[in-house]
Structure formats: structure tokens, C-alpha cells
Design a protein around this motif. Structure first.
Motif, PDB file in Angstrom:
ATOM      1  N   LYS A   1      -1.743   6.184   2.300  1.00 62.05           N
ATOM      2  CA  LYS A   1      -2.975   5.605   2.440  1.00 62.05           C
ATOM      3  C   LYS A   1      -2.762   4.635   3.619  1.00 62.05           C
ATOM      4  CE  LYS A   1      -6.223   2.210  -0.013  1.00 62.05           C
ATOM      5  NZ  LYS A   1      -6.601   1.779  -1.071  1.00 62.05           N
TER       6      LYS A   1
ATOM      7  N   ASP B   1      -6.670   6.361  11.557  1.00 62.18           N
ATOM      8  CA  ASP B   1      -8.193   6.050  11.813  1.00 62.18           C
ATOM      9  C   ASP B   1      -8.381   4.705  12.445  1.00 62.18           C
ATOM     10  OD1 ASP B   1      -8.600   8.361  10.603  1.00 62.18           O
ATOM     11  OD2 ASP B   1      -9.058   7.446   8.557  1.00 62.18           O
ATOM     12  N   SER B   2      -7.308   4.245  13.006  1.00 61.29           N
ATOM     13  CA  SER B   2      -7.377   2.927  13.674  1.00 61.29           C
ATOM     14  C   SER B   2      -8.448   2.742  14.763  1.00 61.29           C
ATOM     15  CB  SER B   2      -5.949   2.542  14.322  1.00 61.29           C
ATOM     16  OG  SER B   2      -5.686   3.283  15.353  1.00 61.29           O
TER      17      SER B   2
ATOM     18  N   TYR C   1      -6.148  -5.675   3.557  1.00 60.84           N
ATOM     19  CA  TYR C   1      -7.290  -4.848   3.370  1.00 60.84           C
ATOM     20  C   TYR C   1      -7.247  -3.632   2.465  1.00 60.84           C
ATOM     21  CZ  TYR C   1     -11.235  -2.058   5.352  1.00 60.84           C
ATOM     22  OH  TYR C   1     -12.245  -1.121   5.328  1.00 60.84           O
ATOM     23  N   LEU C   2      -6.287  -2.850   2.682  1.00 57.54           N
ATOM     24  CA  LEU C   2      -6.298  -1.492   2.084  1.00 57.54           C
ATOM     25  C   LEU C   2      -6.084  -1.865   0.407  1.00 57.54           C
ATOM     26  CD1 LEU C   2      -3.860   0.479   4.211  1.00 57.54           C
ATOM     27  CD2 LEU C   2      -6.315   0.876   4.035  1.00 57.54           C
TER      28      LEU C   2
ATOM     29  N   SER D   1       0.838  -1.227  -0.032  1.00 57.78           N
ATOM     30  CA  SER D   1       0.049  -0.084  -0.080  1.00 57.78           C
ATOM     31  C   SER D   1       0.692   1.390   0.027  1.00 57.78           C
ATOM     32  CB  SER D   1      -0.960   0.049   1.258  1.00 57.78           C
ATOM     33  OG  SER D   1      -1.739  -1.012   1.342  1.00 57.78           O
TER      34      SER D   1
ATOM     35  N   THR E   1      -2.926   6.941   6.794  1.00 58.37           N
ATOM     36  CA  THR E   1      -4.480   7.532   6.857  1.00 58.37           C
ATOM     37  C   THR E   1      -5.219   6.455   7.834  1.00 58.37           C
ATOM     38  OG1 THR E   1      -4.357   8.939   5.210  1.00 58.37           O
ATOM     39  CG2 THR E   1      -6.378   8.058   6.087  1.00 58.37           C
ATOM     40  N   ALA E   2      -4.936   5.142   7.174  1.00 63.73           N
ATOM     41  CA  ALA E   2      -5.591   3.907   7.914  1.00 63.73           C
ATOM     42  C   ALA E   2      -5.201   3.541   9.302  1.00 63.73           C
ATOM     43  CB  ALA E   2      -5.323   2.637   7.003  1.00 63.73           C
TER      44      ALA E   2
ATOM     45  N   LEU F   1      -3.534  -5.356   7.590  1.00 59.16           N
ATOM     46  CA  LEU F   1      -4.076  -3.868   7.136  1.00 59.16           C
ATOM     47  C   LEU F   1      -3.857  -3.898   5.735  1.00 59.16           C
ATOM     48  CD1 LEU F   1      -5.454  -1.458   7.955  1.00 59.16           C
ATOM     49  CD2 LEU F   1      -3.304  -0.631   8.694  1.00 59.16           C
TER      50      LEU F   1
ATOM     51  N   LEU G   1     -11.278   1.902  12.487  1.00 61.17           N
ATOM     52  CA  LEU G   1     -11.126   0.963  11.483  1.00 61.17           C
ATOM     53  C   LEU G   1     -10.687  -0.395  12.067  1.00 61.17           C
ATOM     54  CD1 LEU G   1     -10.919   0.892   8.509  1.00 61.17           C
ATOM     55  CD2 LEU G   1      -8.636   1.511   8.358  1.00 61.17           C
TER      56      LEU G   1
END
Length: 164
Positions: free
Chosen positions: A17, A24-25, A160-161, A13, A20-21, A157, A28
Motif C-alpha cells: 500500500k 502515485d506521488s 494518511y494511508l 501501513s 503504491t502511494a 503518508l 497524490l
């Protein structure tokens, strides 16, 4: 005695990106890792900046811990660095100090034959994760399971991304 464990994980990833994930854990991680997290809630602060305290509740499948309170000490979106200390929960009884720092950097930018550099975003990212801790006693095991969980979380992760 202070100890340090380091982990470097390469992911596909883009760094922005992934960062950011990770930032936002709170929202998320319980959604995409329900086998690990019951909930993550902000109990002090804005959820992102230094001074924020989060309450992380783990599922029954997670060894050694049911919850941890984490206090964000450093949050630098420009450098993609976050650092937090565990201030409450079972880990506090095992470790006098327990601090995790992670940084996300773009991978690559390798020079091409024509002298230009490839777009770093397309090359993925590198997560540098460091855990600093002081054991409460010699009987306390090294937190290897936490390092293994962190590595798995970064890979999962990334998967997922790449799909979302």
C-alpha cells in the motif's frame, strides 16, 4: 566530495500500500501535502518508469527551493525500489550531483512460538531512503532539511494511508 545521508523509517501501513502511494506521488502528494507541493507534473516519459522526468513545484513555505526537475533512473516495482536524480532547480546550484534512492520492504515476519511466521503485511513496512550528493562548494550546508522533510513525509503518508 561525495557524501551520503541515510534514513530508515518504520511505518504501520503494509509495504504494498505504501509503495503504491509513493508510485502515485505525482497525483497524490499535491492533494495530501498542499503545504509542501504546489504541483507535480510529468514532463517526459510515462510518469513511472526509468527515463521519466517530473517537475516538482514547491510552496513558498518550503525552504531553499521553488522547484526541482527529477529524472527517474531506476524504477523496480518488484523490489519496490525507485531512484532519481535532480537535474534542474535550485538544488543543482548547491549540489553537483543529487540522487535519492528509496526502497520499501515489509517489516516483520517474526517467527511465532509455533514456528510459523506472522503475516508480514500486518506488521507494516520499512522505508530505506538514501541521498547521495556532491556539494558545489564547502559553503553549501548539508541537506539536513531534506532528510527531515523526507522523514516527516513518510510518517504523514503513513497516517494518511491508515485513515484512507
Amino acid at each position: 566530495m561525495a557524501s551520503k545521508v541515510e534514513l530508515v523509517v518504520e511505518v504501520k501501513s503494509p509495504a504494498d500500500k505504501l509503495w503504491t502511494a509513493l508510485r502515485d506521488s505525482t497525483e497524490l502528494f499535491p492533494k495530501i501535502f498542499p503545504e509542501q507541493y504546489k504541483s507535480i507534473e510529468t514532463v517526459e516519459g510515462d510518469g513511472k518508469s526509468a527515463g521519466t522526468v517530473r517537475l516538482v513545484k514547491y510552496t513558498e513555505g518550503v525552504p531553499m527551493v521553488t522547484f526541482a526537475k527529477e529524472k527517474v533512473e531506476v524504477a523496480d516495482d518488484e523490489k519496490k525500489v525507485v531512484s532519481y536524480s535532480v537535474v534542474d532547480g535550485e538544488l543543482v546550484s548547491f549540489y553537483k550531483n543529487f540522487r535519492v534512492t528509496l526502497q520499501v520492504t515489509p517489516k516483520g515476519g517474526a517467527a511465532r512460538e509455533d514456528g510459523a511466521t506472522a503475516a508480514a503485511a500486518a506488521d507494516g513496512a520499512v522505508v530505506s531512503w538514501t541521498m547521495d550528493f556532491d556539494k558545489a562548494s564547502e559553503q553549501v550546508p548539508d541537506p539536513d532539511v531534506i532528510k527531515e522533510t523526507a522523514a516527516k513525509t513518510f510518517h504523514d503518508l503513513d497516517d494518511y494511508l491508515l485513515k484512507n
